[in-house]
Design a protein around this motif. Structure first.
Motif, PDB file in Angstrom:
ATOM      1  N   LEU A 156      36.789  33.168 120.917  1.00  0.00           N
ATOM      2  CA  LEU A 156      37.017  31.831 121.441  1.00  0.00           C
ATOM      3  C   LEU A 156      35.939  31.505 122.463  1.00  0.00           C
ATOM      4  N   ILE A 157      35.655  30.223 122.594  1.00  0.00           N
ATOM      5  CA  ILE A 157      34.689  29.752 123.584  1.00  0.00           C
ATOM      6  C   ILE A 157      35.436  29.016 124.684  1.00  0.00           C
ATOM      7  N   ASN A 158      35.114  29.327 125.908  1.00  0.00           N
ATOM      8  CA  ASN A 158      35.759  28.674 127.045  1.00  0.00           C
ATOM      9  C   ASN A 158      35.167  27.284 127.270  1.00  0.00           C
ATOM     10  N   ASP A 159      36.005  26.274 127.268  1.00  0.00           N
ATOM     11  CA  ASP A 159      35.676  24.899 127.664  1.00  0.00           C
ATOM     12  C   ASP A 159      34.896  24.076 126.645  1.00  0.00           C
ATOM     13  N   ARG A 160      33.975  24.677 125.927  1.00  0.00           N
ATOM     14  CA  ARG A 160      32.962  23.911 125.209  1.00  0.00           C
ATOM     15  C   ARG A 160      33.196  23.884 123.703  1.00  0.00           C
ATOM     16  N   VAL A 161      33.704  22.753 123.229  1.00  0.00           N
ATOM     17  CA  VAL A 161      33.932  22.573 121.797  1.00  0.00           C
ATOM     18  C   VAL A 161      32.611  22.580 121.031  1.00  0.00           C
ATOM     19  N   ASP A 162      31.566  21.994 121.619  1.00  0.00           N
ATOM     20  CA  ASP A 162      30.281  21.931 120.923  1.00  0.00           C
ATOM     21  C   ASP A 162      29.682  23.314 120.708  1.00  0.00           C
ATOM     22  N   ILE A 163      29.814  24.189 121.696  1.00  0.00           N
ATOM     23  CA  ILE A 163      29.312  25.550 121.546  1.00  0.00           C
ATOM     24  C   ILE A 163      30.132  26.305 120.498  1.00  0.00           C
ATOM     25  N   ALA A 164      31.438  26.072 120.512  1.00  0.00           N
ATOM     26  CA  ALA A 164      32.299  26.706 119.502  1.00  0.00           C
ATOM     27  C   ALA A 164      31.880  26.295 118.099  1.00  0.00           C
ATOM     28  N   LEU A 165      31.597  25.034 117.907  1.00  0.00           N
ATOM     29  CA  LEU A 165      31.126  24.550 116.607  1.00  0.00           C
ATOM     30  C   LEU A 165      29.784  25.169 116.243  1.00  0.00           C
ATOM     31  N   ALA A 166      28.893  25.231 117.213  1.00  0.00           N
ATOM     32  CA  ALA A 166      27.530  25.693 116.941  1.00  0.00           C
ATOM     33  C   ALA A 166      27.484  27.153 116.506  1.00  0.00           C
ATOM     34  N   VAL A 167      28.368  27.993 117.081  1.00  0.00           N
ATOM     35  CA  VAL A 167      28.326  29.422 116.747  1.00  0.00           C
ATOM     36  C   VAL A 167      29.416  29.797 115.747  1.00  0.00           C
ATOM     37  N   GLN A 168      30.149  28.794 115.277  1.00  0.00           N
ATOM     38  CA  GLN A 168      31.247  29.023 114.320  1.00  0.00           C
ATOM     39  C   GLN A 168      32.275  30.005 114.877  1.00  0.00           C
ATOM     40  N   ALA A 169      32.659  29.754 116.116  1.00  0.00           N
ATOM     41  CA  ALA A 169      33.701  30.555 116.751  1.00  0.00           C
ATOM     42  C   ALA A 169      35.052  30.245 116.112  1.00  0.00           C
ATOM     43  N   ASP A 170      36.037  31.048 116.434  1.00  0.00           N
ATOM     44  CA  ASP A 170      37.379  30.861 115.877  1.00  0.00           C
ATOM     45  C   ASP A 170      38.169  29.788 116.603  1.00  0.00           C
ATOM     46  N   GLY A 171      37.656  29.341 117.752  1.00  0.00           N
ATOM     47  CA  GLY A 171      38.360  28.299 118.483  1.00  0.00           C
ATOM     48  C   GLY A 171      37.865  28.191 119.906  1.00  0.00           C
ATOM     49  N   VAL A 172      38.678  27.541 120.746  1.00  0.00           N
ATOM     50  CA  VAL A 172      38.296  27.293 122.137  1.00  0.00           C
ATOM     51  C   VAL A 172      39.502  27.487 123.045  1.00  0.00           C
ATOM     52  N   HIS A 173      39.187  27.708 124.309  1.00  0.00           N
ATOM     53  CA  HIS A 173      40.205  27.604 125.348  1.00  0.00           C
ATOM     54  C   HIS A 173      39.795  26.467 126.267  1.00  0.00           C
ATOM     55  N   LEU A 174      40.705  25.522 126.487  1.00  0.00           N
ATOM     56  CA  LEU A 174      40.380  24.294 127.207  1.00  0.00           C
ATOM     57  C   LEU A 174      41.074  24.229 128.554  1.00  0.00           C
ATOM     58  N   GLY A 175      40.299  23.863 129.572  1.00  0.00           N
ATOM     59  CA  GLY A 175      40.860  23.627 130.895  1.00  0.00           C
ATOM     60  C   GLY A 175      41.373  22.205 131.025  1.00  0.00           C
ATOM     61  N   ALA A 176      41.958  21.917 132.168  1.00  0.00           N
ATOM     62  CA  ALA A 176      42.593  20.619 132.387  1.00  0.00           C
ATOM     63  C   ALA A 176      41.610  19.461 132.323  1.00  0.00           C
ATOM     64  N   LEU A 177      40.357  19.693 132.651  1.00  0.00           N
ATOM     65  CA  LEU A 177      39.361  18.625 132.665  1.00  0.00           C
ATOM     66  C   LEU A 177      38.445  18.647 131.451  1.00  0.00           C
ATOM     67  N   ASP A 178      38.741  19.509 130.494  1.00  0.00           N
ATOM     68  CA  ASP A 178      37.956  19.552 129.256  1.00  0.00           C
ATOM     69  C   ASP A 178      38.495  18.529 128.260  1.00  0.00           C
ATOM     70  N   LEU A 179      37.928  18.516 127.059  1.00  0.00           N
ATOM     71  CA  LEU A 179      38.427  17.617 126.025  1.00  0.00           C
ATOM     72  C   LEU A 179      39.914  17.883 125.777  1.00  0.00           C
ATOM     73  N   PRO A 180      40.679  16.836 125.490  1.00  0.00           N
ATOM     74  CA  PRO A 180      42.087  17.046 125.149  1.00  0.00           C
ATOM     75  C   PRO A 180      42.224  17.929 123.905  1.00  0.00           C
ATOM     76  N   VAL A 181      43.336  18.638 123.832  1.00  0.00           N
ATOM     77  CA  VAL A 181      43.591  19.498 122.686  1.00  0.00           C
ATOM     78  C   VAL A 181      43.539  18.711 121.386  1.00  0.00           C
ATOM     79  N   SER A 182      44.101  17.515 121.388  1.00  0.00           N
ATOM     80  CA  SER A 182      44.136  16.711 120.157  1.00  0.00           C
ATOM     81  C   SER A 182      42.738  16.358 119.670  1.00  0.00           C
ATOM     82  N   VAL A 183      41.821  16.097 120.592  1.00  0.00           N
ATOM     83  CA  VAL A 183      40.440  15.782 120.214  1.00  0.00           C
ATOM     84  C   VAL A 183      39.744  17.032 119.695  1.00  0.00           C
TER      85      VAL A 183
END
Length: 202
Positions: free
Chosen positions: A64-91
């Motif tokens: 998983l990638i912390n905070d960054r959806v774009d980095i997760a996409l770029a490295v084909q990670a399995d997902g992300v962990h999002l903080g309160a000020l990151d993108l909403p889970v739904s997005v």
């Protein structure tokens, strides 16, 4: 794929995060979360995440990638962990797809319920204890605070100051698992520390 032990990379100066990751993964760590220090350039974050992602593939672990959806996409990670000020889970879900693992941060039952409604797969709850690995955190919530957030229908991963000795009381409070940084990264032998944590969680 979620795993009960989440090991976070310790990318502070002077730490060999890749060597620690390799040792922990070889010892059976089921999930690694790639976290970097504030102010790290995107290119450096990308390169580091790609290296950890490659190691996770070798050992069959979730990345998983912390905070960054774009980095997760770029490295084909399995997902992300999002903080309160990151993108909403739904997005993040819309961008990463239905199969991605998405975690959300919470420190109480209200936040955990919101994460559940928003479509998170798990909730990271904390800080449970005082920790020096991240600045600017609120006061620890302790096992009692964890218990309030751990019974809303999502697996609760306790984070913040987690040590091997504290695992039993966190499980007793309702934690599904724990997330650690120093408990592995500063151990004399990260592999041995990982195995001990896995035994405590089993």
């Amino acid at each position: 794929m979620l795993g009960r032990l989440h090991v976070l990379t310790d990318a502070r100066p002077g730490r060999d995060a890749v060597a620690v990751a390799r040792a922990a993964l070889a010892a059976g760590a089921p999930l690694f979360q790639v976290r970097v220090e504030d102010g790290v350039h995107d290119r450096d974050f990308l390169d580091f995440a790609a290296e950890i992602r490659a190691l996770c593939r070798v050992y069959g672990a979730t990345c998983l990638i912390n905070d960054r959806v774009d980095i997760a996409l770029a490295v084909q990670a399995d997902g992300v962990h999002l903080g309160a000020l990151d993108l909403p889970v739904s997005v993040a879900r819309r961008l990463l797809g239905s199969s991605a693992i998405i975690g959300a941060t919470s420190r109480d039952a209200v936040g955990a319920r919101a994460a559940l409604v928003d479509g998170a797969d798990y909730v990271g709850v904390g800080p449970c204890y005082h920790t020096s690995t991240k600045d600017g955190l609120p006061e620890p919530i302790g096992p009692a605070g964890l218990e309030a957030a751990a019974h809303v229908g999502l697996p609760a991963i306790a984070i913040g100051g987690v040590t091997l000795e504290r695992v039993p009381e966190l499980l007793e409070a309702g934690a599904y698992g724990v997330a650690v940084v120093s408990a592995v990264s500063t151990a004399d032998d990260p592999g041995v520390a990982t195995k001990a944590l896995l035994r405590a969680l089993s």
